[in-house]
Design an enzyme around this catalytic site. Structure first.
Site, PDB file in Angstrom:
ATOM      1  N   PHE A 161      -0.286   4.065   5.263  1.00 10.11           N
ATOM      2  CA  PHE A 161      -1.179   3.322   4.376  1.00 10.11           C
ATOM      3  C   PHE A 161      -1.076   3.926   2.981  1.00 10.11           C
ATOM      4  O   PHE A 161      -1.059   5.148   2.835  1.00 10.11           O
ATOM      5  CB  PHE A 161      -2.627   3.402   4.871  1.00 10.11           C
ATOM      6  CG  PHE A 161      -2.866   2.681   6.166  1.00 10.11           C
ATOM      7  CD1 PHE A 161      -3.250   1.357   6.168  1.00 10.11           C
ATOM      8  CD2 PHE A 161      -2.695   3.324   7.376  1.00 10.11           C
ATOM      9  CE1 PHE A 161      -3.473   0.681   7.355  1.00 10.11           C
ATOM     10  CE2 PHE A 161      -2.914   2.667   8.580  1.00 10.11           C
ATOM     11  CZ  PHE A 161      -3.305   1.339   8.566  1.00 10.11           C
ATOM     12  N   CYS A 162      -1.027   3.076   1.959  1.00  9.89           N
ATOM     13  CA  CYS A 162      -0.868   3.573   0.587  1.00  9.89           C
ATOM     14  C   CYS A 162      -1.490   2.607  -0.401  1.00  9.89           C
ATOM     15  O   CYS A 162      -1.848   1.481  -0.054  1.00  9.89           O
ATOM     16  CB  CYS A 162       0.611   3.744   0.232  1.00  9.89           C
ATOM     17  SG  CYS A 162       1.447   5.044   1.163  1.00  9.89           S
ATOM     18  N   THR A 163      -1.602   3.053  -1.644  1.00 12.67           N
ATOM     19  CA  THR A 163      -2.002   2.195  -2.755  1.00 12.67           C
ATOM     20  C   THR A 163      -1.060   2.459  -3.922  1.00 12.67           C
ATOM     21  O   THR A 163      -0.789   3.619  -4.243  1.00 12.67           O
ATOM     22  CB  THR A 163      -3.446   2.486  -3.193  1.00 12.67           C
ATOM     23  OG1 THR A 163      -4.343   2.225  -2.103  1.00 12.67           O
ATOM     24  CG2 THR A 163      -3.833   1.617  -4.387  1.00 12.67           C
TER      25      THR A 163
ATOM     26  N   TYR B 274       8.054   6.612   8.159  1.00 12.50           N
ATOM     27  CA  TYR B 274       7.443   5.693   7.207  1.00 12.50           C
ATOM     28  C   TYR B 274       7.938   4.270   7.405  1.00 12.50           C
ATOM     29  O   TYR B 274       7.339   3.328   6.907  1.00 12.50           O
ATOM     30  CB  TYR B 274       7.709   6.149   5.764  1.00 12.50           C
ATOM     31  CG  TYR B 274       6.705   5.570   4.799  1.00 12.50           C
ATOM     32  CD1 TYR B 274       5.488   6.203   4.586  1.00 12.50           C
ATOM     33  CD2 TYR B 274       6.953   4.379   4.134  1.00 12.50           C
ATOM     34  CE1 TYR B 274       4.549   5.671   3.735  1.00 12.50           C
ATOM     35  CE2 TYR B 274       6.018   3.832   3.273  1.00 12.50           C
ATOM     36  CZ  TYR B 274       4.825   4.476   3.074  1.00 12.50           C
ATOM     37  OH  TYR B 274       3.885   3.932   2.240  1.00 12.50           O
TER      38      TYR B 274
ATOM     39  N   ARG C  36      -9.049  -1.671   0.471  1.00 10.00           N
ATOM     40  CA  ARG C  36      -8.860  -0.792  -0.680  1.00 10.00           C
ATOM     41  C   ARG C  36      -8.409  -1.558  -1.912  1.00 10.00           C
ATOM     42  O   ARG C  36      -8.476  -1.050  -3.025  1.00 10.00           O
ATOM     43  CB  ARG C  36      -7.829   0.291  -0.329  1.00 10.00           C
ATOM     44  CG  ARG C  36      -8.347   1.333   0.636  1.00 10.00           C
ATOM     45  CD  ARG C  36      -7.228   2.197   1.214  1.00 10.00           C
ATOM     46  NE  ARG C  36      -6.450   1.463   2.196  1.00 10.00           N
ATOM     47  CZ  ARG C  36      -5.162   1.163   2.090  1.00 10.00           C
ATOM     48  NH1 ARG C  36      -4.479   1.570   1.030  1.00 10.00           N
ATOM     49  NH2 ARG C  36      -4.535   0.495   3.032  1.00 10.00           N
TER      50      ARG C  36
END
Length: 282
Positions: free
Chosen positions: A19-21, A14, A218
């Site tokens: 990719f994250c929100t 990581y 996003r």
């Protein structure tokens, strides 16, 4: 049966990509809610039978929510992948919650490469530092200060929520080599957003100073969804609905979680969709 090298790579992955929100949303009572999607596995091989990301599917099978205890008492909860020892997403009831999103900058993995050659021993890996905060920090202010002051080996976004009105922040970390003053590229406080007429802060994987790239937007869809709810309609169901909407949830999403440190509420849901009209590839 895993080789030691693979175990190390899994726990460092990581630091390099993902990719994250994540969002911290304040309801009409002034309570911060922490919502997050963890997306990982894109570009690490294709599942030819299902036309999706093969690593993402493998990670879904490893999902666990763990209760960490000390002397029989719960310290915090974390949703993670079996075998991963850092903290990607966690909440300490009555205190604070943390999630991390990948950040990209011009340094990339410069700090990690230097660490491998024996440099920067006073720096810390992202998910080990977040675990330190979950284990040691007693409250929001202590955790926030620790996250602001530690020296980061690489770029990252750390999202933290507290229990009181205005307690929340998005910290954009950067590798700070010797002689640099700070590992913080930017700090966005929930209290500042509230003072400017908003009720939330949100992060995907790009600095707030510019728009997200058109191939991976996003941020604006999730922003529009949260705005349409308004502070009066913030609850576990509405936030999970935002997290489950395309493209916030996408083919690389492994799980969604809603955390409320003030009440101790914690829930995580395994997520899966296949690329198509209602599911973005990432």
């Amino acid at each position: 049966g895993l080789q030691l090298g693979w175990v190390w790579i899994i726990n460092m992955m990581y630091e390099l990509t993902g990719f994250c929100t994540s969002a911290v949303v304040q309801d009409s009572s002034g309570i911060p809610w922490h919502a997050r999607n963890l997306d990982f596995g894109e570009f690490f091989g294709n599942d030819k039978a299902r036309h999706t990301w093969s690593l993402t599917g493998a990670l879904r099978d490893l999902l666990v929510t763990v209760k960490f205890t000390r002397s029989g008492n719960e310290v915090y909860k974390s949703t993670t992948y079996a075998g991963f020892v850092g903290v990607l997403s966690a909440s300490k009831a009555g205190a604070f919650s943390i999630s991390v999103d990948t950040r990209y900058d011009t340094n990339l993995d410069k700090g990690i490469i230097g660490w491998l050659f024996g440099k920067y021993n006073d720096h810390q890996f992202l998910t080990f530092e977040t675990r330190n905060m979950m284990e040691q920090a007693p409250d929001y202010d202590s955790a926030l200060n620790g996250l602001l002051t530690y020296k980061s080996l690489g770029p990252a976004y750390i999202i933290i929520a507290g229990t009181k009105s205005g307690e929340g922040a998005i910290i954009a970390k950067q590798f700070a080599k010797k002689g640099t003053n700070s590992s913080n590229a930017d700090v966005w406080y929930l209290s500042d957003a509230v003072n400017n007429g908003s009720f939330f802060i949100i992060e995907t994987n790009y600095d707030r100073t510019g728009p997200p790239p058109p191939f991976d937007d996003r941020r604006y869809p999730a922003t529009n969804c949260i705005k349409s709810l308004g502070p009066d309609n913030i609850n576990r169901h509405s936030l999970m609905q935002v997290l489950s909407s395309n493209p916030t949830m996408n083919a690389a999403t492994t799980f969604s979680s809603v955390m409320v440190p003030a009440s101790g509420h914690y829930e995580a849901r395994k997520q899966e969709c296949l690329p198509g009209l209602n599911c973005a590839p990432f």
